[in-house]
Design an enzyme around this catalytic site. Structure first.
Site, PDB file in Angstrom:
ATOM      1  N   ARG A  16      18.340 -40.580  -7.096  1.00 25.46           N
ATOM      2  CA  ARG A  16      18.667 -39.466  -8.004  1.00 25.46           C
ATOM      3  C   ARG A  16      19.194 -38.225  -7.277  1.00 25.46           C
ATOM      4  O   ARG A  16      19.715 -37.310  -7.898  1.00 25.46           O
ATOM      5  CB  ARG A  16      17.439 -39.093  -8.849  1.00 25.46           C
ATOM      6  CG  ARG A  16      17.268 -40.003 -10.049  1.00 25.46           C
ATOM      7  CD  ARG A  16      15.970 -39.722 -10.776  1.00 25.46           C
ATOM      8  NE  ARG A  16      14.826 -40.251 -10.037  1.00 25.46           N
ATOM      9  CZ  ARG A  16      13.557 -39.967 -10.316  1.00 25.46           C
ATOM     10  NH1 ARG A  16      13.273 -39.118 -11.307  1.00 25.46           N
ATOM     11  NH2 ARG A  16      12.573 -40.489  -9.619  1.00 25.46           N
ATOM     12  N   LYS A  23      16.868 -38.663   1.288  1.00 19.83           N
ATOM     13  CA  LYS A  23      16.240 -37.617   0.473  1.00 19.83           C
ATOM     14  C   LYS A  23      15.328 -36.699   1.279  1.00 19.83           C
ATOM     15  O   LYS A  23      15.405 -35.473   1.160  1.00 19.83           O
ATOM     16  CB  LYS A  23      15.440 -38.250  -0.671  1.00 19.83           C
ATOM     17  CG  LYS A  23      14.676 -37.217  -1.476  1.00 19.83           C
ATOM     18  CD  LYS A  23      14.238 -37.736  -2.814  1.00 19.83           C
ATOM     19  CE  LYS A  23      13.000 -38.575  -2.753  1.00 19.83           C
ATOM     20  NZ  LYS A  23      12.498 -38.885  -4.115  1.00 19.83           N
ATOM     21  N   GLY A  79       7.350 -51.361  -3.176  1.00 19.23           N
ATOM     22  CA  GLY A  79       6.293 -50.559  -3.785  1.00 19.23           C
ATOM     23  C   GLY A  79       5.482 -49.750  -2.788  1.00 19.23           C
ATOM     24  O   GLY A  79       5.511 -50.018  -1.576  1.00 19.23           O
ATOM     25  N   ASP A 103       8.478 -36.707   0.067  1.00 26.05           N
ATOM     26  CA  ASP A 103       9.248 -35.906  -0.889  1.00 26.05           C
ATOM     27  C   ASP A 103       8.372 -34.957  -1.703  1.00 26.05           C
ATOM     28  O   ASP A 103       8.749 -34.523  -2.784  1.00 26.05           O
ATOM     29  CB  ASP A 103      10.074 -36.812  -1.812  1.00 26.05           C
ATOM     30  CG  ASP A 103       9.217 -37.750  -2.646  1.00 26.05           C
ATOM     31  OD1 ASP A 103       7.975 -37.742  -2.481  1.00 26.05           O
ATOM     32  OD2 ASP A 103       9.787 -38.499  -3.461  1.00 26.05           O
ATOM     33  N   LYS A 351      27.228  -9.443  21.832  1.00 28.81           N
ATOM     34  CA  LYS A 351      26.890 -10.820  22.185  1.00 28.81           C
ATOM     35  C   LYS A 351      26.402 -10.910  23.611  1.00 28.81           C
ATOM     36  O   LYS A 351      26.992 -10.302  24.499  1.00 28.81           O
ATOM     37  CB  LYS A 351      28.130 -11.703  22.024  1.00 28.81           C
ATOM     38  CG  LYS A 351      27.863 -13.163  22.266  1.00 28.81           C
ATOM     39  CD  LYS A 351      29.043 -13.891  22.901  1.00 28.81           C
ATOM     40  CE  LYS A 351      29.072 -13.725  24.406  1.00 28.81           C
ATOM     41  NZ  LYS A 351      30.055 -14.560  25.085  1.00 28.81           N
ATOM     42  N   ASN A 386      35.959  -9.822  28.022  1.00 26.14           N
ATOM     43  CA  ASN A 386      35.056 -10.678  28.812  1.00 26.14           C
ATOM     44  C   ASN A 386      35.644 -12.039  29.121  1.00 26.14           C
ATOM     45  O   ASN A 386      35.097 -12.774  29.914  1.00 26.14           O
ATOM     46  CB  ASN A 386      33.722 -10.855  28.080  1.00 26.14           C
ATOM     47  CG  ASN A 386      33.895 -11.456  26.701  1.00 26.14           C
ATOM     48  OD1 ASN A 386      34.938 -11.300  26.062  1.00 26.14           O
ATOM     49  ND2 ASN A 386      32.878 -12.149  26.234  1.00 26.14           N
ATOM     50  N   ARG A 440      46.102   4.958  31.536  1.00 28.79           N
ATOM     51  CA  ARG A 440      47.041   4.765  30.442  1.00 28.79           C
ATOM     52  C   ARG A 440      48.337   5.465  30.833  1.00 28.79           C
ATOM     53  O   ARG A 440      48.343   6.332  31.716  1.00 28.79           O
ATOM     54  CB  ARG A 440      46.498   5.345  29.134  1.00 28.79           C
ATOM     55  CG  ARG A 440      46.275   6.830  29.206  1.00 28.79           C
ATOM     56  CD  ARG A 440      45.776   7.429  27.898  1.00 28.79           C
ATOM     57  NE  ARG A 440      45.653   8.854  28.045  1.00 28.79           N
ATOM     58  CZ  ARG A 440      44.570   9.562  27.708  1.00 28.79           C
ATOM     59  NH1 ARG A 440      43.492   8.952  27.224  1.00 28.79           N
ATOM     60  NH2 ARG A 440      44.554  10.855  27.859  1.00 28.79           N
TER      61      ARG A 440
HETATM   62  C1  UD1 Z   1       4.102 -42.809  -7.604  1.00 31.45           C
HETATM   63  C2  UD1 Z   1       2.795 -43.394  -8.105  1.00 31.45           C
HETATM   64  C3  UD1 Z   1       2.367 -42.680  -9.373  1.00 31.45           C
HETATM   65  C4  UD1 Z   1       2.279 -41.195  -9.129  1.00 31.45           C
HETATM   66  C5  UD1 Z   1       3.581 -40.679  -8.537  1.00 31.45           C
HETATM   67  C6  UD1 Z   1       3.398 -39.235  -8.135  1.00 31.45           C
HETATM   68  C7  UD1 Z   1       2.856 -45.728  -7.489  1.00 31.45           C
HETATM   69  C8  UD1 Z   1       3.064 -47.101  -7.918  1.00 31.45           C
HETATM   70  N1  UD1 Z   1       2.999 -44.786  -8.381  1.00 31.45           N
HETATM   71  O1  UD1 Z   1       5.095 -43.116  -8.548  1.00 31.45           O
HETATM   72  O2  UD1 Z   1       1.112 -43.159  -9.776  1.00 31.45           O
HETATM   73  O3  UD1 Z   1       2.010 -40.546 -10.346  1.00 31.45           O
HETATM   74  O4  UD1 Z   1       3.947 -41.411  -7.380  1.00 31.45           O
HETATM   75  O5  UD1 Z   1       4.613 -38.719  -7.686  1.00 31.45           O
HETATM   76  O6  UD1 Z   1       2.540 -45.502  -6.326  1.00 31.45           O
HETATM   77  N2  UD1 Z   1       8.028 -45.412  -1.275  1.00 31.45           N
HETATM   78  C9  UD1 Z   1       8.184 -46.203  -0.163  1.00 31.45           C
HETATM   79  N3  UD1 Z   1       8.353 -47.530  -0.319  1.00 31.45           N
HETATM   80  C10 UD1 Z   1       8.388 -48.123  -1.521  1.00 31.45           C
HETATM   81  C11 UD1 Z   1       8.225 -47.293  -2.674  1.00 31.45           C
HETATM   82  C12 UD1 Z   1       8.047 -45.956  -2.515  1.00 31.45           C
HETATM   83  O7  UD1 Z   1       8.156 -45.699   0.961  1.00 31.45           O
HETATM   84  O8  UD1 Z   1       8.546 -49.332  -1.593  1.00 31.45           O
HETATM   85  C13 UD1 Z   1       7.842 -43.973  -1.101  1.00 31.45           C
HETATM   86  C14 UD1 Z   1       8.969 -43.168  -1.676  1.00 31.45           C
HETATM   87  O9  UD1 Z   1       9.959 -42.913  -0.680  1.00 31.45           O
HETATM   88  C15 UD1 Z   1       8.272 -41.884  -2.082  1.00 31.45           C
HETATM   89  C16 UD1 Z   1       6.861 -42.333  -2.442  1.00 31.45           C
HETATM   90  O10 UD1 Z   1       6.683 -43.572  -1.810  1.00 31.45           O
HETATM   91  O11 UD1 Z   1       8.186 -40.960  -1.042  1.00 31.45           O
HETATM   92  C17 UD1 Z   1       6.645 -42.449  -3.931  1.00 31.45           C
HETATM   93  O12 UD1 Z   1       7.492 -43.441  -4.455  1.00 31.45           O
HETATM   94  P1  UD1 Z   1       8.125 -43.311  -5.883  1.00 31.45           P
HETATM   95  O13 UD1 Z   1       8.968 -44.530  -6.138  1.00 31.45           O
HETATM   96  O14 UD1 Z   1       8.760 -42.004  -6.068  1.00 31.45           O
HETATM   97  O15 UD1 Z   1       6.815 -43.443  -6.792  1.00 31.45           O
HETATM   98  P2  UD1 Z   1       6.690 -42.995  -8.283  1.00 31.45           P
HETATM   99  O16 UD1 Z   1       7.356 -43.985  -9.160  1.00 31.45           O
HETATM  100  O17 UD1 Z   1       7.091 -41.589  -8.429  1.00 31.45           O
HETATM  101 CA    CA Z   2       8.322 -40.006  -7.087  1.00 26.74          CA
END
Ligand code: UD1
Ligand code: CA
Length: 453
Positions: A16, A23, A79, A103, A351, A386, A440
């Protein structure tokens, strides 16, 4: 407090943002977002940090290379639970583990300490931070039983209509006992709406095995604000700006327009200093007491003494003493040392130079690679020449010299104590003490010239 380690998740794509840049490297107050997260973790005493990288891993690693930070690679983003599994080697069973996101740059050491104290006072196996929000869409919802005890987290996409209405959400910050996390990760499945390994599922897994799990409801949801888009990046910046400005005002700094005043987190400012609108203070900048800065000033990595007046100017990487006036429209470039009570006026550029006490450079002047003594007057339009096209040379101007208007001082050259340089001179040879140097062409008058032409 028990020793603890931190895992920061930063493998996600962040689509996004609509950006070529990862990001977590988008900046808030001149620092990549993830640096703010790292700083908060370190500030509350974390031993070691592991960052889970995946999407654009190399770029992210390069940007946060620090001795005490290790990386784990999550090749496929399956995940948040899967992301933590990639850091299994980092996890130690007898140590606690804090989990943060790359983030959520507004996280503070205070809020993390609050979570840790909550965890320890309740003797939990895992504690999370929840928040009550107006719009819980997209978050994990916190389900509690009739007594208010934590039961589970349900992701928005998996939630029933009734669950979707629950306004207590998971902020995504966790504090685990290492052994408990390890046990729960081993049982995690991806049997859900997104086919992902959800880290929050570890909570119900542990609860069912008789572990102590609880959620601390934060009273400062802004600390957990997540950035997913450029709009949220600006919102996060605005929240941090307010927080920083408030801290300075509580310490006695006066701001005419906090909305247009931008101060990096690391900047220090003395009491009774007034900041006028459109002032930007960046990097390792320190400003003394009783100063007046702005309007329209940008100071980066500057050390500024007391009672300095600086308006509509840019200053970088230099030191300014007490009682100095700068601007309007001056440019102080790196490596200057400006002593007390110096005047740097309009359209002056300085400078890599030293300017001694009480010297005046009132207007339209370039002072570069110069060692200037005390109580010198640089006339309007003085130029230290300079650069010879290949090398830079230094100009030395000793105490009490008077440089007339529009003089060129061609370096390397020394003007010794107390001498005067006639206006319009181009000085190429050293000038001894207490003389007048004129370099001069002499003025002539040609009679009858006008009639002839
Ligand atoms: C997640 C939580 C949710 C919570 C929310 C708060 C889960 C399943 N859900 O959702 O309960 O309310 O954060 O903001 O955890 N990331 C990885 N690898 C992955 C997936 C994500 O490193 O495979 C990292 C992302 O870069 C990010 C963070 O984990 O920094 C959160 O991932 P994101 O996909 O934004 O989770 P949400 O759907 O927001
Ligand atoms: Ca998120």
């Amino acid at each position: 407090m028990k020793p603890f380690k931190t895992i920061i998740l930063a493998a996600g794509e962040g689509s996004r943002m609509k950006s070529k840049k990862p990001k977590v490297l988008h900046k808030i107050f001149n620092q990549p977002m993830i640096h703010h997260v790292i700083a908060a973790a370190k500030q509350c005493g974390c031993e070691k940090i592991c960052v889970v990288v995946g999407h654009q891993a190399e770029q992210v690693k390069e940007a946060i290379l620090q001795n005490d930070i290790t990386f784990a690679l999550q090749k496929q983003q399956l995940g948040t639970g899967h992301a933590v599994m990639q850091a299994m080697d980092f996890l130690e069973e007898d140590k606690n583990l804090l989990i943060l996101y790359g983030d959520t740059p507004l996280i503070t050491a205070e809020s993390l300490n609050e979570l840790i104290s909550f965890h320890e006072s309740q003797n939990n196996d895992v504690s999370i931070v929840s928040a009550i929000v107006e719009d819980p869409t997209g978050y994990g919802h916190i389900i509690r039983d009739g007594q208010g005890n934590f039961v589970k987290n349900v992701e928005h996409k998996d939630a029933s209509q009734a669950e979707k209405a629950i306004k207590e959400i998971n902020t995504g910050i966790y504090y685990f006992k290492g052994s408990a996390l390890k046990k729960a990760l081993a049982q995690l499945t991806n049997d859900n709406a997104q086919g992902e390994y959800y880290l929050p599922d570890t909570l119900s897994i542990l609860l069912q095995s008789g572990y102590r799990v609880n959620a601390l409801v934060t009273n400062d949801p802004s600390a957990y604000f997540g950035v997913n888009s450029p709009v949220q990046l600006a919102q996060a910046t605005a929240i941090l700006q307010k927080r920083i400005n408030q801290r300075h005002m509580e310490n006695g700094v006066i701001m005419l327009s906090p909305e247009t005043t931008w101060i990096d987190p690391s900047v220090k400012i003395g009491a009774d200093t007034i900041l006028y609108p459109n002032t930007i203070l960046e990097g390792n900048t320190t400003i003394g007491e009783d100063c007046s800065i702005g309007p329209n000033a940008r100071l980066t990595d500057m050390t500024v003494g007391n009672a300095v007046q600086l308006q509509s100017s840019t200053a970088i990487g230099s030191v300014i003493g007490n009682g100095v006036t700068v601007g309007p429209f001056a440019y102080i470039r790196p490596d200057c040392h400006i002593a007390d009570n110096v005047k740097i006026g309009d359209f002056v550029e300085v400078k890599n130079s030293i300017v001694g006490k009480g010297s005046k450079i009132p207007h339209l002047t370039y002072i570069g690679d110069t060692d200037a003594g005390e109580k010198i007057n640089f006339g309007c339009g003085t130029i230290t020449v300079n650069y010879d096209g290949s090398k830079k040379h230094r100009t030395v101007v000793e105490d009490n010299v008077f440089v007339g208007c529009n003089a060129n001082l061609v370096a390397p050259v020394t003007i010794h104590k107390g001498s005067y340089i006639a206006a319009g001179s181009t000085i190429t040879k050293d000038v001894p003490e207490n003389v007048l140097a004129v370099a001069r062409a002499r003025q002539q008058t040609i009679d009858g010239w006008v009639k002839k032409h």
